[in-house]
Scaffold this active site. Structure first.
Site, PDB file in Angstrom:
ATOM      1  N   PRO A 139       0.899  -1.159  -0.056  1.00  0.00           N
ATOM      2  CA  PRO A 139      -0.120  -0.082   0.126  1.00  0.00           C
ATOM      3  C   PRO A 139       0.794   1.301  -0.091  1.00  0.00           C
ATOM      4  CG  PRO A 139      -0.924  -1.627   1.633  1.00  0.00           C
ATOM      5  CD  PRO A 139       0.528  -2.126   1.018  1.00  0.00           C
ATOM      6  N   GLU A 140       0.335   2.239  -0.706  1.00  0.00           N
ATOM      7  CA  GLU A 140       1.256   3.622  -0.692  1.00  0.00           C
ATOM      8  C   GLU A 140       0.682   4.391   0.542  1.00  0.00           C
ATOM      9  OE1 GLU A 140       3.000   4.702  -3.587  1.00  0.00           O
ATOM     10  OE2 GLU A 140       2.869   2.695  -4.489  1.00  0.00           O
ATOM     11  N   LYS A 178       3.981   5.449   6.116  1.00  0.00           N
ATOM     12  CA  LYS A 178       2.975   4.001   5.991  1.00  0.00           C
ATOM     13  C   LYS A 178       3.031   3.446   7.366  1.00  0.00           C
ATOM     14  CE  LYS A 178       4.811   3.075   1.341  1.00  0.00           C
ATOM     15  NZ  LYS A 178       5.176   2.295   0.494  1.00  0.00           N
ATOM     16  N   ARG A 211      12.703  -3.677  -6.283  1.00  0.00           N
ATOM     17  CA  ARG A 211      11.086  -2.987  -6.483  1.00  0.00           C
ATOM     18  C   ARG A 211      10.948  -2.932  -8.087  1.00  0.00           C
ATOM     19  NH1 ARG A 211       9.977  -0.554  -1.511  1.00  0.00           N
ATOM     20  NH2 ARG A 211       7.958  -0.212  -2.304  1.00  0.00           N
TER      21      ARG A 211
END
Ligand SMILES: [Zn+2]
Length: 257
Positions: free
Chosen positions: A2-3, A51, A247
């Site tokens: 999730p961002e 986050k 990533r």
């Protein structure tokens, strides 16, 4: 993963359901905290920092969670809860029940010691004290590192994931493999990341093109092998980063230099 906008939104929903109410149920399914009970404590607030999610109580405790890859908090009316082996923590009051599933981090600590778990974070892109210049200064500390990797490092600025990293760099015309030291106007880059997250924090989805129709939301993210929306060149995709922490990056080799 999730961002930051999803995490911010989750904090808002947790705050709406839990803040100001006395907990009538608390259940930690993490061995280290299995015997901890917060029943009788009042939740004072739920906030996000990058986050990370922090749920604070009136007795000076904080439930610290992180969604990591698969985690999610779901909120529903109290009662009618179906148990799950994916459950990590459950907090409920007379009205609402908040259940955290598959969280990457679940821990309880003294609120006064929160710095130990979030003190390393750079400026929070959705925080009240967001500061693009300070974020840029942190990015600049490692001028030889690739800008794609540096933007994902939460010690530089907190809240960007692979979607917004890819989209921010496209909109600034910067190849994600470029070294930080060669990127002009880092504060503007950081500020754009902030604007993209901020524009999406109240809704589902990560729209960076201004077009929320399915399949049109993004410039490059998730579009490998398809034509660039600006120039028609095929979008490229690669994995980068230290072994085990690779990533995904997406970019247009023509628009981004
Ligand atoms: Zn292009």
């Amino acid at each position: 993963m999730p961002e930051g906008d999803v995490v911010w939104n989750t904090a808002q929903r947790l705050h709406a359901a839990l803040a100001g109410q006395v907990l009538t149920r608390s259940d930690f399914r993490v061995p280290r905290y299995a015997t901890v009970s917060l029943v009788g404590q009042t939740v004072t607030e739920a906030v996000s920092r990058g986050k990370h999610l922090l749920i604070r109580t009136d007795r000076g405790l904080t439930v610290h969670t992180h969604l990591k890859m698969e985690g999610a908090w779901r909120i529903q009316p109290a009662g009618g809860f179906r148990d799950s082996h994916r459950l990590r923590v459950l907090l409920a009051n007379a009205e609402w029940l908040a259940a955290g599933y598959q969280l990457g981090i679940t821990e309880v600590l003294k609120t006064s010691r929160e710095e130990q778990v979030i003190g390393h974070l750079g400026p929070d892109l959705l925080g009240p004290d967001w500061d693009a210049t300070a974020a840029a200064a942190r990015l600049d500390r490692q001028p030889g590192r690739s800008i794609g990797e540096a933007l994902l490092d939460q010690r530089n600025l907190a809240g960007l994931g692979t979607v917004y990293m890819a989209e921010t760099l496209f909109l600034r015309g910067v190849d994600p493999a470029r070294v930080v030291g060669s990127v002009e106007d880092l504060p503007a880059l950081a500020e754009l990341g902030h604007r993209l997250l901020d524009a999406n924090k109240e809704r589902l989805g990560h729209v960076t093109t201004g077009d929320s129709r399915p399949g049109r939301e993004n410039w490059v993210y998730g579009r490998a092998g398809r034509p660039c929306r600006r120039c028609g060149t095929l979008i490229r995709r690669a994995e980068a980063g230290p072994p085990g922490q690779e990533r995904l990056r997406f970019w247009c080799p023509n628009c981004q230099r």
